[in-house]
Design a protein around this motif. Structure first.
Motif, PDB file in Angstrom:
ATOM      1  N   GLY A   1       0.819  -1.215   0.000  1.00 40.51           N
ATOM      2  CA  GLY A   1       0.000   0.000   0.000  1.00 40.51           C
ATOM      3  C   GLY A   1       0.848   1.259   0.000  1.00 40.51           C
ATOM      4  N   LYS A   2       1.892   1.291   0.829  1.00 41.41           N
ATOM      5  CA  LYS A   2       2.759   2.467   0.906  1.00 41.41           C
ATOM      6  C   LYS A   2       3.610   2.617  -0.353  1.00 41.41           C
ATOM      7  CE  LYS A   2       1.500   4.087   4.868  1.00 41.41           C
ATOM      8  NZ  LYS A   2       0.811   5.395   4.954  1.00 41.41           N
ATOM      9  N   PHE A   3       4.020   1.489  -0.950  1.00 43.02           N
ATOM     10  CA  PHE A   3       4.806   1.568  -2.177  1.00 43.02           C
ATOM     11  C   PHE A   3       3.979   2.134  -3.326  1.00 43.02           C
ATOM     12  CE2 PHE A   3       6.361  -0.331  -6.166  1.00 43.02           C
ATOM     13  CZ  PHE A   3       7.639   0.203  -6.178  1.00 43.02           C
ATOM     14  N   LEU A   4       2.727   1.685  -3.450  1.00 44.69           N
ATOM     15  CA  LEU A   4       1.859   2.200  -4.511  1.00 44.69           C
ATOM     16  C   LEU A   4       1.543   3.681  -4.303  1.00 44.69           C
ATOM     17  CD1 LEU A   4      -0.629  -0.790  -5.002  1.00 44.69           C
ATOM     18  CD2 LEU A   4       1.319  -0.138  -6.443  1.00 44.69           C
ATOM     19  N   ALA A   5       1.374   4.091  -3.048  1.00 47.25           N
ATOM     20  CA  ALA A   5       1.115   5.507  -2.757  1.00 47.25           C
ATOM     21  C   ALA A   5       2.324   6.354  -3.148  1.00 47.25           C
ATOM     22  CB  ALA A   5       0.796   5.690  -1.273  1.00 47.25           C
ATOM     23  N   ALA A   6       3.532   5.859  -2.856  1.00 43.82           N
ATOM     24  CA  ALA A   6       4.748   6.587  -3.234  1.00 43.82           C
ATOM     25  C   ALA A   6       4.902   6.644  -4.752  1.00 43.82           C
ATOM     26  CB  ALA A   6       5.966   5.913  -2.608  1.00 43.82           C
ATOM     27  N   THR A   7       4.547   5.558  -5.427  1.00 43.60           N
ATOM     28  CA  THR A   7       4.634   5.524  -6.896  1.00 43.60           C
ATOM     29  C   THR A   7       3.650   6.504  -7.519  1.00 43.60           C
ATOM     30  OG1 THR A   7       5.295   3.186  -6.815  1.00 43.60           O
ATOM     31  CG2 THR A   7       4.506   4.035  -8.920  1.00 43.60           C
ATOM     32  N   ALA A   8       2.414   6.557  -7.000  1.00 44.09           N
ATOM     33  CA  ALA A   8       1.415   7.508  -7.504  1.00 44.09           C
ATOM     34  C   ALA A   8       1.881   8.943  -7.301  1.00 44.09           C
ATOM     35  CB  ALA A   8       0.080   7.277  -6.799  1.00 44.09           C
ATOM     36  N   THR A   9       2.518   9.217  -6.169  1.00 47.64           N
ATOM     37  CA  THR A   9       3.054  10.556  -5.896  1.00 47.64           C
ATOM     38  C   THR A   9       4.174  10.889  -6.863  1.00 47.64           C
ATOM     39  OG1 THR A   9       2.540  10.223  -3.547  1.00 47.64           O
ATOM     40  CG2 THR A   9       4.016  12.041  -4.094  1.00 47.64           C
ATOM     41  N   GLN A  10       5.006   9.898  -7.183  1.00 45.03           N
ATOM     42  CA  GLN A  10       6.096  10.101  -8.144  1.00 45.03           C
ATOM     43  C   GLN A  10       5.543  10.544  -9.502  1.00 45.03           C
ATOM     44  OE1 GLN A  10       7.962   6.477  -9.349  1.00 45.03           O
ATOM     45  NE2 GLN A  10       9.540   7.476 -10.597  1.00 45.03           N
ATOM     46  N   PHE A  11       4.518   9.860  -9.985  1.00 48.40           N
ATOM     47  CA  PHE A  11       3.925  10.216 -11.273  1.00 48.40           C
ATOM     48  C   PHE A  11       3.246  11.581 -11.225  1.00 48.40           C
ATOM     49  CE2 PHE A  11       3.726   5.442 -12.013  1.00 48.40           C
ATOM     50  CZ  PHE A  11       4.807   5.459 -12.889  1.00 48.40           C
ATOM     51  N   ALA A  12       2.592  11.890 -10.108  1.00 48.25           N
ATOM     52  CA  ALA A  12       1.854  13.152  -9.993  1.00 48.25           C
ATOM     53  C   ALA A  12       2.785  14.360 -10.041  1.00 48.25           C
ATOM     54  CB  ALA A  12       1.045  13.166  -8.704  1.00 48.25           C
ATOM     55  N   PHE A  13       3.972  14.248  -9.403  1.00 50.42           N
ATOM     56  CA  PHE A  13       4.870  15.401  -9.308  1.00 50.42           C
ATOM     57  C   PHE A  13       6.151  15.228 -10.123  1.00 50.42           C
ATOM     58  CE2 PHE A  13       2.774  15.437  -4.953  1.00 50.42           C
ATOM     59  CZ  PHE A  13       1.801  16.346  -5.347  1.00 50.42           C
ATOM     60  N   LYS A  14       6.174  14.149 -10.969  1.00 49.33           N
ATOM     61  CA  LYS A  14       7.331  13.911 -11.841  1.00 49.33           C
ATOM     62  C   LYS A  14       8.648  13.823 -11.049  1.00 49.33           C
ATOM     63  CE  LYS A  14       5.327  15.904 -16.014  1.00 49.33           C
ATOM     64  NZ  LYS A  14       3.950  15.944 -15.511  1.00 49.33           N
ATOM     65  N   TYR A  15       8.605  13.077  -9.957  1.00 49.66           N
ATOM     66  CA  TYR A  15       9.803  12.870  -9.159  1.00 49.66           C
ATOM     67  C   TYR A  15      10.657  11.774  -9.788  1.00 49.66           C
ATOM     68  CZ  TYR A  15       7.920  15.655  -5.291  1.00 49.66           C
ATOM     69  OH  TYR A  15       7.436  16.664  -4.521  1.00 49.66           O
ATOM     70  N   SER A  16      11.927  11.736  -9.400  1.00 47.32           N
ATOM     71  CA  SER A  16      12.816  10.678  -9.861  1.00 47.32           C
ATOM     72  C   SER A  16      12.521   9.381  -9.107  1.00 47.32           C
ATOM     73  CB  SER A  16      14.279  11.074  -9.638  1.00 47.32           C
ATOM     74  OG  SER A  16      14.561  11.138  -8.245  1.00 47.32           O
ATOM     75  N   LYS A  17      13.096   8.297  -9.602  1.00 47.45           N
ATOM     76  CA  LYS A  17      12.914   6.997  -8.945  1.00 47.45           C
ATOM     77  C   LYS A  17      13.483   7.026  -7.529  1.00 47.45           C
ATOM     78  CE  LYS A  17      13.746   2.077  -9.827  1.00 47.45           C
ATOM     79  NZ  LYS A  17      14.433   1.105 -10.717  1.00 47.45           N
ATOM     80  N   SER A  18      14.601   7.726  -7.363  1.00 47.89           N
ATOM     81  CA  SER A  18      15.224   7.826  -6.038  1.00 47.89           C
ATOM     82  C   SER A  18      14.320   8.567  -5.065  1.00 47.89           C
ATOM     83  CB  SER A  18      16.572   8.548  -6.140  1.00 47.89           C
ATOM     84  OG  SER A  18      17.430   7.881  -7.025  1.00 47.89           O
ATOM     85  N   GLN A  19      13.683   9.650  -5.530  1.00 51.66           N
ATOM     86  CA  GLN A  19      12.775  10.387  -4.667  1.00 51.66           C
ATOM     87  C   GLN A  19      11.544   9.554  -4.325  1.00 51.66           C
ATOM     88  OE1 GLN A  19      12.712  13.903  -7.315  1.00 51.66           O
ATOM     89  NE2 GLN A  19      13.178  15.117  -5.502  1.00 51.66           N
ATOM     90  N   ARG A  20      11.083   8.740  -5.280  1.00 53.49           N
ATOM     91  CA  ARG A  20       9.967   7.817  -5.008  1.00 53.49           C
ATOM     92  C   ARG A  20      10.336   6.861  -3.882  1.00 53.49           C
ATOM     93  NH1 ARG A  20       8.726   3.230  -8.084  1.00 53.49           N
ATOM     94  NH2 ARG A  20      10.937   2.716  -7.751  1.00 53.49           N
ATOM     95  N   ASN A  21      11.532   6.283  -3.989  1.00 48.85           N
ATOM     96  CA  ASN A  21      11.983   5.353  -2.953  1.00 48.85           C
ATOM     97  C   ASN A  21      12.195   6.050  -1.618  1.00 48.85           C
ATOM     98  OD1 ASN A  21      11.907   3.306  -4.806  1.00 48.85           O
ATOM     99  ND2 ASN A  21      14.108   3.255  -5.171  1.00 48.85           N
ATOM    100  N   LEU A  22      12.597   7.321  -1.670  1.00 52.29           N
ATOM    101  CA  LEU A  22      12.768   8.100  -0.447  1.00 52.29           C
ATOM    102  C   LEU A  22      11.424   8.280   0.258  1.00 52.29           C
ATOM    103  CD1 LEU A  22      15.069   9.553   1.054  1.00 52.29           C
ATOM    104  CD2 LEU A  22      14.441  11.632  -0.180  1.00 52.29           C
ATOM    105  N   ILE A  23      10.395   8.610  -0.511  1.00 53.63           N
ATOM    106  CA  ILE A  23       9.044   8.759   0.052  1.00 53.63           C
ATOM    107  C   ILE A  23       8.558   7.427   0.615  1.00 53.63           C
ATOM    108  CG2 ILE A  23       6.627   9.235  -0.520  1.00 53.63           C
ATOM    109  CD1 ILE A  23       7.667  11.171  -2.673  1.00 53.63           C
ATOM    110  N   PHE A  24       8.796   6.349  -0.140  1.00 54.67           N
ATOM    111  CA  PHE A  24       8.366   5.029   0.315  1.00 54.67           C
ATOM    112  C   PHE A  24       9.095   4.628   1.586  1.00 54.67           C
ATOM    113  CE2 PHE A  24       9.432   0.383   0.007  1.00 54.67           C
ATOM    114  CZ  PHE A  24       8.228  -0.069   0.506  1.00 54.67           C
ATOM    115  N   GLY A  25      10.409   4.851   1.631  1.00 58.11           N
ATOM    116  CA  GLY A  25      11.176   4.482   2.817  1.00 58.11           C
ATOM    117  C   GLY A  25      10.728   5.238   4.054  1.00 58.11           C
TER     118      GLY A  25
END
Length: 719
Positions: free
Chosen positions: A331-355
């Motif tokens: 659930g938290k990984f998908l939420a971080a991935t959706a946020t990445q797409f919404a704000f055009k973050y990098s993969k590293s920033q996505r993982n940072l949000i997820f972590g």
């Protein structure tokens, strides 16, 4: 004699009923749990729970109700009372430590992330609990809402990497406020439904009482607190008592308003957030007493409820635990991935949000405990939640550390991360350990000391025998005088310091803070006994208690025998605060000894070293050797020769450039290079930003190696 034996037998009959003995046992658990579990780096939050399981009613049955007669008369048990205080304390600190300024800057993006990290885990969790696990409506909603919460236990990792101002971090912090608040409100509604109070009157009463509650907490309490703190300025004890009174008053108001008491404690933290600076003495007292007594009591009481035997009675408990953990992570990984797409973050920033958002701890425990006490959930969910907390904390640690390194590599580090010590204000501290080894260390300190600094070399002796303090202080002074006489031969001015402290590491730490030391220069660590290995070696304790640059020296041969200085620089060492400081000192040493320097590092670090050499206007003859496999420290042996002065740049656990292969580096290189001069460098770090023992989610090397595949799932590259 028989009476005495009978009395002794009664005192130790299980479960223990003597309140003094019970309290003593709990204090021993609080004391010994971090010490016993430190070698395998089990998270502190799990350690207390494990001891609660072992000593609780479902384990050895040493801990249970303290005084059943008192419980029957008052309805209050001492362990329950302390654990309730601990639960409120956890929620209060969670509200108090949130950075409201960062939330204001990114409130719109935080709101979207808060919505996504709230709705996605619930959308996955509810059907899984309702249809797959077969729970009824209210328990399914409660457990699903638990998936939406998260605790920022990995935030200190982000801070140590110098990326706390990254937008991905800021929106995660803001989302924490929103999602945890929403979940706590849902909890209040579920509790009302469970008690059969839902109706138009319930909603009206809840709305009005909630509005009044918020008005009191955000309209009146901050004004009263501001007046109190300004008028009663000198009474520091009164400040702490006032804060405690606000917390429990808020918890009581929340219950009167039909909410859960943990909501009141959380809101109290938010209300006092801007009035209690994070680095203030009051904040220190709040965290110290909470971490020392109340929060461990709560965690131990949680363990006392857990029945491990449930896991052995069939596959159901294991299925529940595995399912809860999987849904929480997904659930938290998908939420971080959706946020990445919404704000055009990098993969590293996505993982940072997820972590950051994956760790479940304080709020999760709070919600599950309310559900369990209200008979909404069973033991399977309670036990499964403990498993969930353990795994999500470890996964969050791995992913946050990996993502933080990548964000640093991408160049998104906060400004002013590297410190610069002005030469005319430099202060060096040299603790005395072995007098026979001190002369070459004094020579080394004299060579690297800035000639522009008016401050003398500070030579420290720590006296640990408090009872014989004055007598031993005289002996220590005699030893210091010998060092002063030696230093005078080189016309080096010294200041002699004697510190009385039960603990050598504590004495060095205190002296370092008192003189504002920029650098510690110590001898090489000696062999340690069994007790030191369990409790923690002096060197490790000194590293944990200090934040300044530290040089550890083994200088058995005269410098004149050295023909080269070889410096081994691990990846990301250029991102440490003390990078410029140790570079200046090594260049100064090279100039004094007229020796060339050979740097062994990877390609990225070489570029940073070359830039620093240009910045420092160095005319030292330097060369570079490339080495990429820093997980294999022994491979560095090919770059050294018997004529080299070997300098290994390391880092403290949790710092930017720290890696598993640096564990126990002093012992390994000391054994391997037995006939060479060695210096081990630990760069300075940001003050007081290492993780507290009770929130330590850094996993042991063996766990990190086993779980590297988890890191690979999230795109972990070798640095």
């Amino acid at each position: 004699m028989d009476n005495f034996l009978d009395h002794l037998s009664d005192a130790f009959r299980t479960p223990l009923t003597n309140p003094v003995l019970v309290f003593a046992l709990v204090l021993f658990i609080i004391l010994l749990s971090p010490i016993i579990l430190r070698p395998i780096k089990v998270p502190g939050i799990i350690g207390f729970i494990l001891f609660g399981v072992i000593l609780g009613p479902h384990g050895l049955n040493w801990l249970s109700k303290i005084d059943q007669q008192a419980v029957n008369m008052t309805g209050v048990d001492a362990i329950d009372l302390f654990s309730t205080i601990g639960l409120l304390y956890i929620m209060f600190i969670a509200g108090l430590e949130l950075d409201m300024n960062e939330f204001q800057k990114t409130k719109n993006k935080s709101a979207l992330f808060g919505f996504l990290t709230f709705i996605i885990p619930i959308s996955i969790g509810f059907p899984v609990c309702y249809y797959f696990l077969g729970y009824s409506l209210l328990p399914s909603i409660l457990v699903a809402s638990m998936f939406a919460t998260h605790t920022l236990v990995t935030y200190p990792i982000v801070t140590s990497y110098g990326i706390s101002k990254n937008e991905a971090v800021a929106i995660t912090i803001g989302g924490t406020i929103l999602t945890d608040t929403a979940v706590l409100i849902i909890l209040a509604v579920i509790k009302g439904v469970n008690q059969g109070n839902i109706g138009s009157e319930f909603w009206f009463t809840l709305g009005v009482s909630f509005a009044i509650f918020l008005f009191i907490m955000f309209g009146l309490i901050p004004r009263i607190a501001k007046w109190f703190f300004s008028r009663i300025e000198g009474e520091k004890t009164a400040h702490y008592i006032f804060v405690l009174a606000v917390v429990f008053f808020a918890a009581f108001l929340a219950e009167i308003a039909g909410l859960e008491h943990i909501i009141g404690a959380f809101v109290a933290g938010l209300a006092l957030n801007k009035l209690i600076p994070h680095s203030s003495a009051l904040m220190n007292r709040i965290e110290f007493i909470g971490n020392a007594i109340f929060i461990p009591f709560f965690l131990i009481s949680v363990g006392m409820i857990v029945d491990v035997s449930v896991l052995t009675k069939g596959p159901t408990a294991l299925i529940v635990a595995g399912t809860l953990t999987l849904v929480a992570v997904l659930g938290k990984f998908l939420a971080a991935t959706a946020t990445q797409f919404a704000f055009k973050y990098s993969k590293s920033q996505r993982n940072l949000i997820f972590g950051l958002s994956n760790a479940h701890a304080a709020a999760t425990l709070a919600i599950i405990m309310v559900g369990y006490n209200s008979k909404l959930i069973d033991e399977n969910v309670l036990n499964g939640t403990i498993v969930l907390i353990l795994f999500t904390c470890i996964i969050a640690s791995l992913v946050t550390e990996s993502a933080s390194k990548k964000v640093v590599l991408e160049g998104y580090q906060d400004e002013l991360h590297v410190e610069h010590v002005h030469e005319n204000d430099e202060r060096i501290l040299i603790p005395i350990a072995n007098l026979d080894k001190m002369e070459p260390i004094l020579d080394f300190a004299t060579l690297i000391k800035s000639k522009k600094s008016p401050h003398p070399l500070n030579i420290l002796s720590v006296v640990t025998d408090i009872e014989q303090g004055e007598k031993n202080k005289v002996t220590a002074r005699e030893n210091l005088d010998k060092m002063a006489m030696y230093a005078s031969g080189a016309e080096t001015e010294v200041e002699l310091i004697t510190e009385i402290n039960y603990n050598i590491a504590g004495g060095i730490s205190n002296a370092s803070r008192e003189i504002f030391a920029d650098c510690l220069i110590m001898g090489w660590p000696s062999a340690v006994g069994f007790v030191e290995k369990i409790v923690g070696e002096k060197t490790e304790s000194i590293l944990n208690r200090t934040d300044t640059n530290l040089f550890m020296c083994r200088l058995d041969k005269p410098f004149i025998l050295n023909k080269l200085i070889t410096i081994f620089v691990p990846p990301l060492a250029e991102s440490e605060m003390g990078f410029e400081f140790w570079m200046e000192k090594m260049l100064k040493l090279s100039q004094e000894l007229s020796l060339p320097i050979s740097f062994v590092c990877n390609q990225r670090t070489q570029s940073a070293l070359e830039s620093m050499l240009d910045k420092l206007n160095s005319n030292v003859l330097s060369s570079f050797e490339n080495y990429e496999d820093w997980d294999d420290i022994y491979g560095l042996a090919t770059f050294s020769n018997s004529d080299s002065l070997l300098i290994f740049v390391s880092s403290r656990n949790g710092d930017v450039s720290y890696r598993d292969s640096l564990d126990g580096l002093a012992k390994r290189v000391g054994r391997y290079y037995q006939n060479q001069n060695l210096i081990l460098v630990f760069p300075s770090r940001r003050e007081n930003l290492h993780i507290d023992e009770y929130e330590d989610i850094q996993t042991a090397p063996i766990f990190r190696k086993i779980s590297r595949e988890i890191g690979n799932m999230f795109g972990r590259d070798k640095v």
